[in-house]
Write a protein that holds these residues in place. Structure first.
Motif, mmCIF file in Angstrom:
data_model
loop_
_atom_site.group_PDB
_atom_site.id
_atom_site.type_symbol
_atom_site.label_atom_id
_atom_site.label_comp_id
_atom_site.label_asym_id
_atom_site.label_seq_id
_atom_site.Cartn_x
_atom_site.Cartn_y
_atom_site.Cartn_z
ATOM 1 N N VAL A 33 0.644 -1.250 0.078
ATOM 2 C CA VAL A 33 -0.014 -0.103 -0.010
ATOM 3 C C VAL A 33 1.049 1.107 -0.012
ATOM 4 O O VAL A 33 1.739 1.351 0.777
ATOM 5 C CB VAL A 33 -1.056 -0.131 1.251
ATOM 6 N N LYS A 34 0.531 2.098 -0.654
ATOM 7 C CA LYS A 34 1.433 3.565 -0.854
ATOM 8 C C LYS A 34 1.358 4.199 0.457
ATOM 9 O O LYS A 34 0.528 4.070 1.134
ATOM 10 C CB LYS A 34 0.773 4.265 -2.074
ATOM 11 N N ALA A 35 2.415 5.032 0.400
ATOM 12 C CA ALA A 35 2.833 5.711 1.717
ATOM 13 C C ALA A 35 1.622 6.373 2.201
ATOM 14 O O ALA A 35 0.917 7.077 1.523
ATOM 15 C CB ALA A 35 3.946 6.687 1.293
ATOM 16 N N GLU A 36 1.632 6.473 3.486
ATOM 17 C CA GLU A 36 0.319 7.399 4.219
ATOM 18 C C GLU A 36 -0.911 6.659 4.276
ATOM 19 O O GLU A 36 -1.688 7.299 4.539
ATOM 20 C CB GLU A 36 0.614 8.766 3.856
ATOM 21 N N ARG A 37 -0.792 5.540 3.696
ATOM 22 C CA ARG A 37 -2.219 4.780 3.421
ATOM 23 C C ARG A 37 -2.446 3.631 4.504
ATOM 24 O O ARG A 37 -1.637 2.809 4.665
ATOM 25 C CB ARG A 37 -2.679 4.340 2.262
ATOM 26 N N LEU A 41 -6.240 1.751 -1.807
ATOM 27 C CA LEU A 41 -7.108 2.584 -2.401
ATOM 28 C C LEU A 41 -7.284 2.038 -3.687
ATOM 29 O O LEU A 41 -6.547 1.697 -4.552
ATOM 30 C CB LEU A 41 -6.548 3.835 -2.719
ATOM 31 N N VAL A 42 -8.897 1.761 -4.070
ATOM 32 C CA VAL A 42 -9.402 0.976 -5.171
ATOM 33 C C VAL A 42 -9.988 2.251 -6.127
ATOM 34 O O VAL A 42 -11.042 2.797 -5.422
ATOM 35 C CB VAL A 42 -10.169 -0.292 -4.946
ATOM 36 N N ASP A 107 -3.877 2.111 -5.846
ATOM 37 C CA ASP A 107 -3.334 0.796 -5.359
ATOM 38 C C ASP A 107 -3.961 -0.171 -6.193
ATOM 39 O O ASP A 107 -3.015 -1.145 -6.711
ATOM 40 C CB ASP A 107 -3.438 0.363 -3.825
ATOM 41 N N VAL A 108 -4.834 -0.172 -6.437
ATOM 42 C CA VAL A 108 -5.788 -0.978 -7.483
ATOM 43 C C VAL A 108 -6.478 -0.371 -8.426
ATOM 44 O O VAL A 108 -7.383 0.505 -7.809
ATOM 45 C CB VAL A 108 -6.586 -2.213 -6.765
ATOM 46 N N LEU A 109 -6.556 -0.638 -9.814
ATOM 47 C CA LEU A 109 -7.480 0.029 -10.592
ATOM 48 C C LEU A 109 -8.443 -0.936 -11.286
ATOM 49 O O LEU A 109 -7.798 -2.058 -11.923
ATOM 50 C CB LEU A 109 -6.687 0.869 -11.653
ATOM 51 N N ILE A 110 -9.690 -0.787 -11.298
ATOM 52 C CA ILE A 110 -10.565 -1.655 -11.898
ATOM 53 C C ILE A 110 -11.096 -0.981 -13.287
ATOM 54 O O ILE A 110 -11.526 0.179 -13.138
ATOM 55 C CB ILE A 110 -11.978 -2.176 -11.009
ATOM 56 N N VAL A 111 -11.117 -1.635 -14.249
ATOM 57 C CA VAL A 111 -11.329 -1.126 -15.506
ATOM 58 C C VAL A 111 -12.621 -1.935 -16.319
ATOM 59 O O VAL A 111 -12.326 -3.007 -16.717
ATOM 60 C CB VAL A 111 -10.250 -1.159 -16.616
ATOM 61 N N PRO A 112 -13.663 -1.474 -16.100
ATOM 62 C CA PRO A 112 -14.860 -2.240 -16.614
ATOM 63 C C PRO A 112 -14.817 -2.067 -18.017
ATOM 64 O O PRO A 112 -14.125 -1.291 -18.877
ATOM 65 C CB PRO A 112 -16.224 -1.380 -16.130
ATOM 66 N N ALA A 113 -15.838 -2.887 -18.791
ATOM 67 C CA ALA A 113 -16.005 -2.712 -20.262
ATOM 68 C C ALA A 113 -16.740 -1.497 -20.319
ATOM 69 O O ALA A 113 -17.480 -0.987 -19.629
ATOM 70 C CB ALA A 113 -16.864 -3.762 -20.820
#
Length: 357
Positions: A33-37, A41-42, A107-113
């Motif tokens: 997880v990126k700093a200060e989190r 974060l999704v 931190d995580v990226l969700i890409v729908p259609a």
């Protein structure tokens, strides 16, 4: 006879390079997880003009149910996101605002259609998030965007059965894999059709918080397993299925608008699965109705209703007390009773879902 030293050297290279890549397949290894989190974060990216309903809402609902991450719905523009084939929701923030608030990225990226999978704004933003070390999850035909962002090159991946051959021809440097609901290769996860968003989201929960949390969430949602096991062969377009699409579509005098009354605290997963399925029959369109301009789901998703009342429409109800995932089976049964089993099977085909009889 001893093997030449160059062959021994080559064999060592193959052992060291080949299995290491294969070992990463289907095993999610999230970056720190990126700093200060405190927790991940999704970001779920969306195009206001058209983003697939279940691809967006299911990951949101599953991750919110598990309470393992902070979730932000990020859109190209401010305001309403039109989902396809049904419903509309509010965005949390634009891509521009997200970049200002979270310069380190998701931190995580969700890409729908999405309706426009060639959007330079979205493709470039996905590419930028990947460069900032986001773990990218491309749901269904969100794989087109991930491929255009260059993050599937040299990776194993999958996508919806309908797009599979076309995307494989266009992006031959990706190893396109059948018979898996989802494929994980290093920092990228891709899935098959729409309903694969459920096991993929649970796999994310497990990666973030462990098996016990994923199991508890799955039980709450009515899911028995979230493995990648899948049989791709039954999912294809036949002459008979194409003929049914034509018959249902052309018989316009039988078409219906089906209204779903929505109240505060509704089950967003159940609504998405139901509205999505009803809107794929080629005979009906589901809409949400409410006396309010905005209605919040049980986990804070802001729905923008289509209408204030259901006058002149056929009213549908979905069981708020049933496990979320069961709404799809119930909906398919109701579609079969109303329009016939062939149409119910056609809907399941589009969702890449093994219908339970």
């Amino acid at each position: 006879m001893r093997q030449p030293i160059w062959k021994t050297f080559l064999l060592c290279l193959l052992i060291l390079s080949g299995p290491s890549a294969a070992a990463d397949i289907d095993r999610i290894q999230l970056p720190a997880v990126k700093a200060e989190r405190v927790r991940p974060l999704v970001a779920i990216v969306a195009d206001n003009a058209g983003t697939e309903t279940t691809d967006l809402v299911v990951p949101y609902g599953v991750l919110k149910s598990a309470d393992v991450a902070d979730i932000v719905i990020v859109s190209t523009q401010a305001g309403t996101i039109n989902l396809m084939p049904a419903l509309a929701i509010e965005s949390d923030m634009t891509m521009e605002t997200f970049d200002k608030v979270y310069p380190a990225g998701a931190d995580v990226l969700i890409v729908p259609a999405m309706h426009d999978n060639r959007s330079d704004a979205i493709v470039n933003w996905v590419q930028e998030q990947a460069q900032k070390r986001a773990f990218v999850v491309a749901i269904c035909e969100g794989a087109w965007i991930a491929a255009r962002a260059g993050i599937l090159q040299g990776r194993g991946a999958t996508t919806h059965w309908y797009a599979f051959d076309g995307i494989a021809r266009q992006f031959p440097k990706t190893r396109w894999i059948r018979d898996k609901r989802y494929v994980v290769d290093h920092n990228v996860m891709t899935t098959t059709g729409v309903t694969a968003s459920i096991p993929a989201s649970l796999a994310l929960v497990e990666a973030m918080a462990g098996y016990a949390r994923a199991k508890a969430t799955a039980t709450e949602l009515g899911i028995e397993d979230w493995t990648s096991a899948h049989v791709s062969a039954p999912f294809h377009l036949t002459v008979g299925r194409a003929g049914l699409i034509a018959r249902n579509y052309l018989a316009f005098w039988t078409h219906e608008i089906l209204s779903i009354p929505i109240t505060e605290g509704f089950d967003e997963i159940a609504l998405a699965l139901s509205a999505d399925a009803w809107s794929r029959t080629y005979r009906s369109q589901a809409i949400a109705i409410s006396g309010n301009n905005r209605v919040k789901s049980r986990h804070g998703l802001v729905l923008v209703p289509d209408k204030e009342n259901n006058k002149g429409y056929v009213e549908l109800l979905f069981d708020q007390k049933a496990a979320s995932s069961k709404s799809l089976d119930t909906t398919l049964e109701t579609i079969a009773a109303r329009y016939g089993h062939e149409t119910a099977d056609l809907v399941a085909l589009q969702l890449e879902y093994a219908r339970r009889e």
